[in-house]
Design an enzyme around this catalytic site. Structure first.
Site, PDB file in Angstrom:
ATOM      1  CB  CYS A  12      -0.961  -0.015   1.191  1.00 49.92           C
ATOM      2  SG  CYS A  12      -0.146   0.021   2.801  1.00 49.92           S
ATOM      3  CG  ASN A  15       4.606  -1.724   4.924  1.00 45.13           C
ATOM      4  OD1 ASN A  15       5.726  -2.026   5.317  1.00 45.13           O
ATOM      5  ND2 ASN A  15       3.627  -2.615   4.902  1.00 45.13           N
ATOM      6  CB  CYS A  17      -3.347   1.639   7.197  1.00 43.92           C
ATOM      7  SG  CYS A  17      -3.107   3.065   8.278  1.00 43.92           S
ATOM      8  NE  ARG A  18      -4.363   1.617   1.884  1.00 42.37           N
ATOM      9  CZ  ARG A  18      -4.213   2.344   0.793  1.00 42.37           C
ATOM     10  NH1 ARG A  18      -5.139   2.288  -0.147  1.00 42.37           N
ATOM     11  NH2 ARG A  18      -3.162   3.117   0.629  1.00 42.37           N
ATOM     12  CB  SER A  19       0.383  -3.516   2.682  1.00 41.52           C
ATOM     13  OG  SER A  19       1.257  -2.579   3.239  1.00 41.52           O
ATOM     14  CG  ASP A 129      -4.942   5.944   2.714  1.00 41.52           C
ATOM     15  OD1 ASP A 129      -4.939   5.572   3.907  1.00 41.52           O
ATOM     16  OD2 ASP A 129      -4.054   6.648   2.206  1.00 41.52           O
TER      17      ASP A 129
HETATM   18  P1  4NP Z   1      -1.571   2.865   4.125  1.00 40.32           P
HETATM   19  O1  4NP Z   1      -2.122   4.252   4.727  1.00 40.32           O
HETATM   20  O2  4NP Z   1      -1.094   3.168   2.719  1.00 40.32           O
HETATM   21  O3  4NP Z   1      -2.761   1.980   4.142  1.00 40.32           O
HETATM   22  O4  4NP Z   1      -0.445   2.438   5.035  1.00 40.32           O
HETATM   23  C1  4NP Z   1      -1.339   5.428   4.698  1.00 40.32           C
HETATM   24  C2  4NP Z   1      -0.523   5.710   5.745  1.00 40.32           C
HETATM   25  C3  4NP Z   1       0.237   6.876   5.739  1.00 40.32           C
HETATM   26  C4  4NP Z   1       0.178   7.719   4.669  1.00 40.32           C
HETATM   27  C5  4NP Z   1      -0.641   7.435   3.608  1.00 40.32           C
HETATM   28  C6  4NP Z   1      -1.411   6.279   3.616  1.00 40.32           C
HETATM   29  N1  4NP Z   1       0.939   8.914   4.663  1.00 40.32           N
HETATM   30  O5  4NP Z   1       0.873   9.654   3.664  1.00 40.32           O
HETATM   31  O6  4NP Z   1       1.651   9.172   5.622  1.00 40.32           O
END
Ligand code: 4NP
Length: 159
Positions: A12, A15, A17-19, A129
């Site tokens: 994701c 890295n 939340c989702r992945s 997200d």
């Molecule tokens: P993820 O969520 O892609 O599911 O881990 C996010 C976590 C942090 C950010 C973006 C998405 N960020 O921009 O910091």
């Protein structure tokens, strides 16, 4: 499943939340199916902004309530991941575009898939997200991943 070991990398943006959640959901599914030793499962981010951090505490709390321990440490995807993994599974169309751009060759590019391709029962065609939203976003991530990871395991067992 012909292959000795199937290597899955979930990806994701950050890295955190989702992945990491996909990694934990898939690991639990294969372990519950008695197939833990047939899989290598990891996750990575498109960006390295959160490198070295544990998964987001909100994501960990929601996942823990469903029995998933998110213990991965954030890291960005590296060029050799495209060689070392069999399937590289992104969460949304932007992840897919970024992964295809990063793929070092056509064989690597062919390994890139979207998580919701494997979903059996979903109103979403990507995993949204949850980072800037509320509790329902984290619950939705887990709902979508539980469905899509079950579909992914079914697909792998058939192939
Ligand atoms: P993820 O969520 O892609 O599911 O881990 C996010 C976590 C942090 C950010 C973006 C998405 N960020 O921009 O910091």
């Amino acid at each position: 499943m012909k292959q000795e070991k199937i290597r899955l990398l979930f990806v994701c943006l950050g890295n955190i939340c989702r992945s990491p959640s996909a990694e934990a959901v898939m690991r639990k599914l294969v372990e519950d199916a008695g197939l833990g030793n047939r899989f290598e499962i990891d996750s990575a981010g498109i960006i390295g902004y959160h490198e070295g951090e544990r998964a987001d505490s909100r994501m960990r709390a929601h996942a823990a309530r469903r029995g998933y321990a998110l213990d991965s440490i954030s890291r960005p995807i590296r060029p050799w991941d495209f060689r070392n993994f069999d399937l590289i599974i992104g969460m949304d169309d932007r992840n897919i575009a970024d992964l295809k751009r990063k793929a070092p060759d056509v064989e690597s590019e062919a390994k890139v898939h979207q998580m919701m391709e494997f979903a059996r029962d979903s109103l979403f065609d990507y995993v949204p997200d949850p980072y800037y939203g509320g509790a329902e976003g984290f619950e939705r991530v887990l709902d979508l991943l539980e469905d899509a990871c079950a579909g992914l395991l079914e697909f792998l067992r058939r192939s």
